[in-house]
Motif scaffolding. Structure first.
Motif, mmCIF file in Angstrom:
data_model
loop_
_atom_site.group_PDB
_atom_site.id
_atom_site.type_symbol
_atom_site.label_atom_id
_atom_site.label_comp_id
_atom_site.label_asym_id
_atom_site.label_seq_id
_atom_site.Cartn_x
_atom_site.Cartn_y
_atom_site.Cartn_z
ATOM 1 N N GLN A 1 -21.557 70.462 -14.008
ATOM 2 C CA GLN A 1 -21.021 69.927 -15.263
ATOM 3 C C GLN A 1 -22.099 69.980 -16.344
ATOM 4 O OE1 GLN A 1 -17.733 68.581 -15.914
ATOM 5 N NE2 GLN A 1 -17.517 69.927 -14.173
ATOM 6 N N PRO A 2 -21.696 70.149 -17.611
ATOM 7 C CA PRO A 2 -22.702 70.153 -18.677
ATOM 8 C C PRO A 2 -23.566 68.890 -18.621
ATOM 9 C CG PRO A 2 -20.583 70.778 -19.557
ATOM 10 C CD PRO A 2 -20.352 70.384 -18.129
ATOM 11 N N ARG B 1 -16.981 74.125 -4.292
ATOM 12 C CA ARG B 1 -18.079 73.294 -3.811
ATOM 13 C C ARG B 1 -19.135 73.117 -4.887
ATOM 14 N NH1 ARG B 1 -18.622 76.533 1.872
ATOM 15 N NH2 ARG B 1 -17.027 75.369 2.993
ATOM 16 N N GLY C 1 -18.724 70.227 -9.216
ATOM 17 C CA GLY C 1 -19.265 68.899 -9.478
ATOM 18 C C GLY C 1 -20.746 68.928 -9.783
ATOM 19 N N HIS C 2 -21.424 69.965 -9.327
ATOM 20 C CA HIS C 2 -22.874 70.067 -9.528
ATOM 21 C C HIS C 2 -23.220 70.785 -10.819
ATOM 22 C CE1 HIS C 2 -23.735 68.804 -5.337
ATOM 23 N NE2 HIS C 2 -22.578 69.376 -5.107
ATOM 24 N N ASP D 1 -15.420 69.702 1.844
ATOM 25 C CA ASP D 1 -16.447 69.315 2.805
ATOM 26 C C ASP D 1 -17.318 68.241 2.190
ATOM 27 O OD1 ASP D 1 -16.474 71.002 5.225
ATOM 28 O OD2 ASP D 1 -16.504 72.614 3.737
ATOM 29 N N ARG E 1 -22.539 59.906 -19.185
ATOM 30 C CA ARG E 1 -21.145 60.347 -19.123
ATOM 31 C C ARG E 1 -20.147 59.218 -19.308
ATOM 32 N NH1 ARG E 1 -21.512 65.434 -16.976
ATOM 33 N NH2 ARG E 1 -23.689 65.578 -16.407
ATOM 34 N N THR F 1 -9.872 73.308 -7.425
ATOM 35 C CA THR F 1 -10.228 71.967 -6.956
ATOM 36 C C THR F 1 -11.095 72.036 -5.701
ATOM 37 O OG1 THR F 1 -8.179 71.882 -5.719
ATOM 38 C CG2 THR F 1 -8.214 70.770 -7.845
ATOM 39 N N ASN G 1 -13.451 66.607 -15.845
ATOM 40 C CA ASN G 1 -14.721 67.236 -16.195
ATOM 41 C C ASN G 1 -15.259 66.555 -17.448
ATOM 42 O OD1 ASN G 1 -13.186 68.305 -18.328
ATOM 43 N ND2 ASN G 1 -12.755 70.159 -17.182
ATOM 44 N N LEU G 2 -16.387 67.034 -17.941
ATOM 45 C CA LEU G 2 -17.063 66.331 -19.027
ATOM 46 C C LEU G 2 -16.152 66.085 -20.227
ATOM 47 C CD1 LEU G 2 -20.492 66.064 -20.020
ATOM 48 C CD2 LEU G 2 -19.225 67.281 -21.756
ATOM 49 N N PRO H 1 -11.117 66.475 -2.932
ATOM 50 C CA PRO H 1 -9.894 67.269 -2.881
ATOM 51 C C PRO H 1 -9.535 67.628 -1.436
ATOM 52 C CG PRO H 1 -11.721 68.613 -3.620
ATOM 53 C CD PRO H 1 -12.257 67.230 -3.438
ATOM 54 N N VAL H 2 -8.248 67.904 -1.217
ATOM 55 C CA VAL H 2 -7.814 68.343 0.111
ATOM 56 C C VAL H 2 -8.545 69.634 0.472
ATOM 57 C CG1 VAL H 2 -5.826 69.188 1.410
ATOM 58 C CG2 VAL H 2 -5.557 67.282 -0.186
ATOM 59 N N ARG I 1 -17.365 57.993 -6.409
ATOM 60 C CA ARG I 1 -16.020 57.577 -6.820
ATOM 61 C C ARG I 1 -15.092 57.473 -5.622
ATOM 62 N NH1 ARG I 1 -16.111 59.955 -12.155
ATOM 63 N NH2 ARG I 1 -17.243 58.382 -13.344
ATOM 64 N N TYR J 1 -20.824 69.182 0.776
ATOM 65 C CA TYR J 1 -20.939 69.908 -0.481
ATOM 66 C C TYR J 1 -20.541 69.067 -1.692
ATOM 67 C CZ TYR J 1 -21.580 74.133 2.214
ATOM 68 O OH TYR J 1 -22.074 75.082 3.046
ATOM 69 N N ALA J 2 -20.091 67.847 -1.452
ATOM 70 C CA ALA J 2 -19.625 67.016 -2.565
ATOM 71 C C ALA J 2 -20.797 66.570 -3.422
ATOM 72 C CB ALA J 2 -18.872 65.806 -2.035
ATOM 73 N N ASP J 3 -20.570 66.495 -4.740
ATOM 74 C CA ASP J 3 -21.634 66.014 -5.625
ATOM 75 C C ASP J 3 -21.653 64.486 -5.617
ATOM 76 O OD1 ASP J 3 -20.104 65.165 -8.424
ATOM 77 O OD2 ASP J 3 -19.033 66.578 -7.155
ATOM 78 N N ASP J 4 -22.737 63.912 -6.138
ATOM 79 C CA ASP J 4 -22.947 62.463 -6.065
ATOM 80 C C ASP J 4 -21.844 61.677 -6.757
ATOM 81 O OD1 ASP J 4 -25.192 63.617 -5.199
ATOM 82 O OD2 ASP J 4 -26.503 62.887 -6.808
ATOM 83 N N ILE J 5 -21.442 62.144 -7.951
ATOM 84 C CA ILE J 5 -20.470 61.369 -8.717
ATOM 85 C C ILE J 5 -19.133 61.319 -7.984
ATOM 86 C CG2 ILE J 5 -19.193 61.240 -10.900
ATOM 87 C CD1 ILE J 5 -21.573 62.326 -12.327
#
Lengths: 205, 260
Positions: free
Chosen positions: B55-56, B49, B52-53, A184, B86, B46, A151-152, A180-181, A195, A187-191
């Motif tokens: 984060q600060p 959903r 990841g969207h 979906d 980042r 983990t 995370n950040l 992660p196992v 990666r 629903y995954a974010d871009d970053i």
């Protein structure tokens, strides 16, 4: 009018108060726990009290890896079977337990006891970073795995450590980031997705 | 303002803190509803959903449900995640500083399109600019103005006369400039060089592009930073935490260069 509200007897009220201080325990839970202890056999209360005292008396930070331990150096640092050329840097002692559960890491650890968090005023000096640098100067470490959270704040800490350690000529690696196992794709974010694409591997299934 | 039961808004995540086993409380900054706290459930697992969207420093579209004590995030989608910021400690430390200032300056639940866009523009500029410090100075001056703390830089706050082109003084307590006579003897005001005054006036009256065109030598930049910082600390009545980390990176010469 000013009669005090009915309250439990002194020692009971005190125990409720103490339980209430614990994280995640509200007033009702504190009462329930207190009455449980009250009705439990004396031996159980004794064991609880002793466990509480022991955790403060007998637990110290390992002088090598800063993990919490009852023997110094801790069992991992003292284990001759482990690979002493690799150190895995984690945020908290609990992270070591998680990594040990995988049974796929045989090197040593280092606990930072926190992460760089500029907005909370936590910088490198508030963490066990100096202890890590001292360790690296004196022995045969070849690789440092930075296993702070993705995370950040964990990333900021990893970047800071990475620069510092590379300047010392060490190989610095970071835990892989990706899906992660049980996740979906939609629903995954871009970053994360970027990666995961970067770190894709040949499929040998 | 009473919030709708379920509403959708754009937001920038200012900060986050842990709550219970797997939740977080996020401080969101929105153009229409201002600053508000929202609970993000399960984002520390983990399999979340949403994590990841959220984060600060991420700009995202969030669906919020009105809760009893605070809003609950029902859904979200990142719009801009500022990956460039980042991946570089210099940019990141400054972006966190900007977010902390907004968090400390703006009140909760007050509509704020202008300040929202100021923050958003600042993040975008930090992702591109070579001189991250100029971006911050412009941001600080604008934020002070939006919050009603525009410093006086034209006249002396003591005798009301126009400032002469000599070394004047900047007084955080008075809220602006003092001429040498009026500043005499008191402890608070610090000397303000002619060039620093000129750049600060440009920051106040000019556009960001005017500032970006200017090459500010490091020493002058630090003088302006000190004046603005002392004024901000005076207004907030507390230190800005993220400033210490920027200082720290400066001291470790290792981190001085911005990576392009």
């Amino acid at each position: 009018m000013n009669e005090p509200l009915p309250s439990a007897a002194g020692p009971v009220a005190r125990l409720i108060e103490e339980f209430h201080k614990l994280p995640g325990v509200g007033p009702k839970s504190a009462q329930r726990l207190t009455y449980y202890v009250l009705r439990a056999p004396a031996a159980e209360a004794q064991a609880l009290a002793q466990a509480l005292l022991d955790v403060k008396d007998k637990i110290v930070l390992c002088s090598v890896c800063q993990n919490v331990t009852d023997v110094d150096p801790c069992r991992i640092c003292a284990d001759g079977q482990r690979d002493r050329t690799t150190i895995c840097v984690v945020e908290e002692p609990l992270d070591i337990l998680a990594l040990e559960r995988t049974r796929s890491y045989r090197g040593l650890y280092h606990v930072l006891h926190g992460v760089i968090s500029p907005m909370e005023g936590i910088g490198p000096d508030e963490l066990k970073m100096k202890e890590l640098l001292d360790r690296l100067r004196s022995n045969e470490v070849g690789e440092v795995i930075v296993a702070t959270n993705p995370n950040l704040e964990g990333e900021a800490t990893a970047m800071y450590l990475g620069k510092l350690l590379r300047a010392l000529g060490l190989k610095v690696t970071r835990l892989a980031r990706g899906l992660p196992v049980g996740a979906d794709l939609e629903y995954a974010d871009d970053i994360t997705l970027a990666r995961a694409l970067e770190g894709r591997q040949e499929f040998s299934g | 303002m009473t919030l709708p039961r379920l509403f959708k808004t754009e937001a920038i995540v200012l900060r986050q803190r842990k709550l219970g086993e797997a939740d977080r409380i996020l401080t969101l900054y929105t153009p229409t509803y201002g600053k508000l706290d929202a609970k993000a459930k399960g984002v520390r697992k983990t399999t979340s959903r949403m994590s990841g969207h959220l984060q600060p420093l991420t700009r995202c579209m969030v669906q919020l449900a009105r809760g009893r004590s605070m809003e609950v995030i029902a859904g979200c989608q990142a719009l801009e995640s500022f990956a460039v910021i980042r991946e570089d400690l210099q940019r990141l430390s400054r972006a966190l500083y900007a977010a902390e200032l907004v968090d400390r300056f703006v009140p909760e639940h007050v509509e704020s399109h202008a300040t929202y866009h100021l923050l958003l523009d600042t993040l975008r500029r930090l992702a591109q600019a070579l001189d991250a410090d100029s971006v911050l100075r412009y941001f600080e001056m604008r934020l002070l103005e939006h919050s009603g703390f525009r410093p006086e830089l034209a006249r002396c706050l003591g005798c009301e006369r126009q400032l002469q082109p000599v070394t004047n003084y900047f007084s955080p307590g008075a809220g602006g400039t003092l001429c040498p006579e009026c500043a005499g003897g008191t402890a608070g005001p610090r000397p303000l060089s002619v060039n620093a005054l000129k750049v600060m006036r440009l920051l106040q009256r000019g556009s960001y592009n005017d500032m970006a065109r200017l090459q500010v030598p490091p020493e002058l930049g630090q003088e302006i930073e000190r004046h603005l910082r002392s004024y901000i600390v005076h207004v907030l009545e507390r230190d800005v935490n993220a400033a210490a980390f920027i200082e720290r990176l400066r001291r470790d010469a290792l981190f001085e260069t911005i990576e392009v």
